[in-house]
Write a protein that holds these residues in place. Structure first.
Motif, mmCIF file in Angstrom:
data_model
loop_
_atom_site.group_PDB
_atom_site.id
_atom_site.type_symbol
_atom_site.label_atom_id
_atom_site.label_comp_id
_atom_site.label_asym_id
_atom_site.label_seq_id
_atom_site.Cartn_x
_atom_site.Cartn_y
_atom_site.Cartn_z
ATOM 1 N N ASP A 113 0.916 -1.290 -0.074
ATOM 2 C CA ASP A 113 -0.110 -0.104 -0.001
ATOM 3 C C ASP A 113 0.979 1.167 -0.098
ATOM 4 O OD1 ASP A 113 -2.062 -1.609 0.206
ATOM 5 O OD2 ASP A 113 -2.550 -1.570 2.101
ATOM 6 N N ALA A 114 1.991 1.143 0.588
ATOM 7 C CA ALA A 114 2.839 2.517 0.742
ATOM 8 C C ALA A 114 3.767 2.770 -0.133
ATOM 9 C CB ALA A 114 3.599 2.457 2.145
ATOM 10 N N THR A 115 3.909 1.217 -0.907
ATOM 11 C CA THR A 115 5.090 1.419 -2.030
ATOM 12 C C THR A 115 4.533 1.584 -3.442
ATOM 13 O OG1 THR A 115 6.552 0.151 -0.516
ATOM 14 C CG2 THR A 115 7.215 0.252 -2.977
ATOM 15 N N PRO A 116 4.745 2.679 -4.078
ATOM 16 C CA PRO A 116 4.062 2.826 -5.614
ATOM 17 C C PRO A 116 4.966 1.483 -6.389
ATOM 18 C CG PRO A 116 5.558 4.844 -4.904
ATOM 19 C CD PRO A 116 5.999 3.605 -3.903
ATOM 20 N N THR A 117 4.003 0.999 -7.158
ATOM 21 C CA THR A 117 3.944 -0.165 -8.046
ATOM 22 C C THR A 117 5.271 0.131 -8.832
ATOM 23 O OG1 THR A 117 1.823 -0.487 -7.978
ATOM 24 C CG2 THR A 117 3.005 -1.767 -9.692
ATOM 25 N N GLY A 118 5.341 1.099 -9.727
ATOM 26 C CA GLY A 118 6.449 1.162 -10.621
ATOM 27 C C GLY A 118 7.933 1.096 -9.655
ATOM 28 N N GLU A 119 8.150 1.507 -8.367
ATOM 29 C CA GLU A 119 9.168 1.457 -7.655
ATOM 30 C C GLU A 119 9.574 -0.111 -7.257
ATOM 31 O OE1 GLU A 119 11.194 2.789 -3.409
ATOM 32 O OE2 GLU A 119 9.597 4.021 -4.376
ATOM 33 N N MET A 120 8.343 -0.752 -7.148
ATOM 34 C CA MET A 120 8.567 -2.395 -6.841
ATOM 35 C C MET A 120 8.788 -3.051 -7.960
ATOM 36 S SD MET A 120 8.295 -4.208 -3.696
ATOM 37 C CE MET A 120 6.979 -3.251 -2.947
ATOM 38 N N VAL A 121 8.457 -2.569 -8.990
ATOM 39 C CA VAL A 121 8.815 -3.055 -10.530
ATOM 40 C C VAL A 121 10.255 -2.980 -10.599
ATOM 41 C CG1 VAL A 121 8.531 -3.376 -12.832
ATOM 42 C CG2 VAL A 121 6.514 -3.139 -11.310
ATOM 43 N N ALA A 122 10.902 -1.758 -10.375
ATOM 44 C CA ALA A 122 12.127 -1.355 -10.607
ATOM 45 C C ALA A 122 13.062 -2.105 -9.763
ATOM 46 C CB ALA A 122 12.261 0.191 -10.364
ATOM 47 N N ARG A 123 12.777 -2.302 -8.353
ATOM 48 C CA ARG A 123 13.555 -3.271 -7.787
ATOM 49 C C ARG A 123 13.773 -4.556 -8.246
ATOM 50 N NH1 ARG A 123 13.671 -1.304 -2.087
ATOM 51 N NH2 ARG A 123 13.393 1.028 -2.499
ATOM 52 N N VAL A 124 12.644 -5.043 -8.840
ATOM 53 C CA VAL A 124 12.649 -6.644 -9.324
ATOM 54 C C VAL A 124 13.363 -6.775 -10.604
ATOM 55 C CG1 VAL A 124 11.104 -8.756 -9.614
ATOM 56 C CG2 VAL A 124 10.461 -7.132 -7.889
ATOM 57 N N THR A 125 13.215 -5.694 -11.336
ATOM 58 C CA THR A 125 13.811 -5.783 -12.559
ATOM 59 C C THR A 125 15.072 -5.238 -12.960
ATOM 60 O OG1 THR A 125 12.274 -4.117 -13.289
ATOM 61 C CG2 THR A 125 11.530 -6.456 -13.866
ATOM 62 N N ASN A 126 15.052 -3.812 -12.696
ATOM 63 C CA ASN A 126 16.142 -3.049 -13.098
ATOM 64 C C ASN A 126 17.421 -3.149 -12.120
ATOM 65 O OD1 ASN A 126 14.734 -1.707 -14.988
ATOM 66 N ND2 ASN A 126 14.397 0.034 -14.026
ATOM 67 N N ASP A 127 17.001 -3.281 -10.717
ATOM 68 C CA ASP A 127 18.198 -3.569 -9.871
ATOM 69 C C ASP A 127 18.721 -5.161 -10.133
ATOM 70 O OD1 ASP A 127 17.702 -0.780 -8.725
ATOM 71 O OD2 ASP A 127 16.651 -1.609 -7.052
#
Length: 579
Positions: A113-127
């Motif tokens: 709820d507190a984390t933007p979806t795009g940021e969570m996606v960036a953690r899993v993919t970009n990072d």
């Protein structure tokens, strides 16, 4: 800052396939040896044959064959070790990405709820992809060039220790430059990463709400906000490029020229006393170029290490977040009843409790309606009953056992829910209905009829095989709710939780859904958050909530007898309740 945990996160996946890693290192060692051998053979040819003008063809042919063979083996070794390192890297990232995604899937609801979806996606993919770059571009390059550097220094020492020491002065200088680069570029790299995650979040937000943005003429405002993020990232990246341009190749090229001049002076001094050979000069000049190049390669790739360090830090911060508590009690549910004893709950970061001292009993087979104005805690209570949120105070018992001690698989076998915003995948209607379970056509037909979904299926061009598009936007809001209800009923649950299930359907469909709920009454424990009070008119008990507390409860007909009661006032308000 690189620490043990970060190094373990980045390097431990490489050690899982030790056989392939050892083979890659052996190939690297072979390629390095063959690479270093080339200038040595050339030096031998110059000093032993060219300077004395000994041009016999036999030794020249042998030297030529040795030279071509050594360089061919070096090229083959580099090719094979590159393939092996790439395979190791892809396997490592594959394992890490699965680990991160598995962790994300088990994070508590309040984190999502507190984390933007795009940021969570960036953690899993970009990072995780930046760690792949670490393995392929940085580690392979560093190992290859370090091995080459050691081989060259050993060969130089065997040929002339004094000149080797002059050439070796490049190494401490390079170490100082790398240290300075790390200190200068670390904050900039972290800022680039933060801004990229912000961009992903902004794009995801804009695309997900495009219809609303266009309807309210907000596209230009969102475009401006994204442009500001883009400009900020541009300047942050430009800052890292300036640091890289100053401290990497430019600085080392300058130092390399100075060392070359010192090498020529040292060779000249040896020549005056008659102790130098022209072949030695050629070999040292050639090797010096190869000493400079590994150092330049290492320093240029160090920005990849820097980015991987930032990515690893972000991944660690995600992996450090505790997962949702999952119990280990796998005993089957005997009685689908709830007991809440002084249950309280507060959302992460909130100043006040969302639920406060709630005590409630829900016997098996009872139909409970939850009503109240916006923010009264109805949906939060439903989340606790579904095990999606942990109670921070009191006890919440299912089947006489604390719900946080029950294994999720046990809860899922008896419970189904219809959320306020149904989750619809872009696959077919059949896939969305089944959602990973197996069911025969008769069971599907029964669930479809109970949820009043038959008319929609008959209208779709391909029936159950019709693709629903992104988030099911080809369906109306009410149709998505009907689909979510059919999905829940297909599981033949003993507990059914509905959050505003009839909020977006027409009066005729609502009437049919009320009939479906009435048919389930007595067989299934139902807790229904009601937007329309007519939905829970047939409930066994209505619970009225206000500011996170239960202020009134009882059979709906009994509550309507009290004209001063909260339920009576809600019933006689014009229109419907706020959700």
């Amino acid at each position: 800052m690189i620490n043990r945990r970060l190094l373990a996160l980045m390097l431990r996946p490489l050690l899982k396939d030790r056989r392939r890693l050892v083979l890659a290192l052996m190939l690297l060692l072979t390629a390095t040896g063959m690479d270093v051998l080339g200038p040595w053979l050339t030096k031998h040819y110059i000093d032993s044959y060219l300077v004395p003008r000994d041009l016999r063809p036999e030794p020249l042919v042998i030297l030529l064959m040795l030279y071509v063979g050594s360089q061919s083996l070096a090229a083959l070794g580099r090719y094979l070790q590159t393939l092996y390192f790439a395979r190791i890297a892809l396997d490592a990232v594959h394992a890490l990405r699965k680990r991160v995604f598995r962790h994300v899937m088990h994070l508590p609801q309040h984190v999502h709820d507190a984390t933007p979806t795009g940021e969570m996606v960036a953690r899993v993919t970009n990072d995780t992809d930046d760690l792949r770059e670490l393995y392929v571009e940085f580690l392979a390059t560093v190992l290859q060039n370090l091995m080459l550097l050691i081989g060259i220094l050993v060969a130089m020492a065997l040929m002339d220790v004094k000149l080797m020491l002059i050439a070796a002065t490049l190494i401490p200088v390079a170490a100082v430059i790398i240290w300075g680069y790390q200190r200068a570029s670390g904050p900039a790299a972290m800022e680039v990463r933060r801004l990229r995650a912000g961009q992903n979040a902004r794009i995801n937000e804009a695309i997900g709400g495009m219809s609303v943005l266009q309807a309210f003429n907000q596209t230009e405002r969102f475009r401006t906000r994204y442009h500001d993020l883009n400009v900020a990232q541009y300047h942050a990246r430009l800052h890292t490029i300036r640091i890289s341009a100053l401290l990497l190749r430019s600085a080392l090229d300058l130092v390399g020229v100075i060392v070359l001049a010192a090498l020529l002076i040292g060779y000249g001094a040896d020549s005056l006393v008659g102790g130098a050979e022209i072949g030695v000069l050629y070999a040292f000049v050639t090797w010096l170029g190869r000493v400079s190049e590994p150092l330049i390669e290492i320093t240029q790739r160090f920005n990849i290490f820097q980015q991987a360090g930032v990515a690893g830090t972000r991944l660690l911060s995600l992996l450090d977040r505790p997962q949702a508590g999952a119990g280990d009690d796998t005993r089957a549910i005997q009685s689908a009843d709830y007991r809440l004893k002084r249950v309280s709950f507060r959302h992460h970061g909130a100043q006040a409790n969302t639920l406060d001292d709630v005590t409630l009993e829900i016997p098996e087979g009872r139909f409970i309606g939850l009503v109240g104005h916006t923010g009264s805690g109805k949906s939060t209570l439903l989340d606790l009953l579904g095990g999606l949120q942990p109670a921070f105070g009191g006890h919440l018992l299912l089947d006489g056992r604390r719900i946080d001690t029950l294994a999720p698989s046990v809860i899922n076998t008896v419970m189904a829910s219809v959320p306020q915003e149904p989750f619809i995948r872009s696959t077919t209607l059949r896939d969305n209905l089944l959602m990973g379970i197996e069911a025969d056509e008769a069971a599907m037909a029964r669930a479809i009829d109970e949820a009043q979904l038959r008319e929609l299926i008959d209208r779709l061009p391909d029936g159950l095989e019709t693709p629903l598009g992104e988030r099911g936007l080809t369906l109306s809001t009410g149709e998505r709710q009907l689909l979510a209800l059919a999905r829940a009923l297909l599981r033949q649950p003993r507990i059914l939780l509905l959050d505003e299930a009839t909020a977006s359907v027409d009066s005729l469909t609502e009437s049919r859904l009320n009939q479906a709920l009435a048919a389930l009454k007595g067989r299934v424990t139902m807790v229904v958050v009601a937007h329309r009070l007519s939905t829970i008119a047939g409930a066994d008990e209505v619970v009225v909530m206000q500011a996170g507390r239960v202020i009134e409860r009882g059979a709906p007909e009994r509550l309507l007898e009290h004209q001063s009661g909260a339920y009576y006032r809600l019933w006689h308000q014009p229109g419907t309740l706020d959700d």
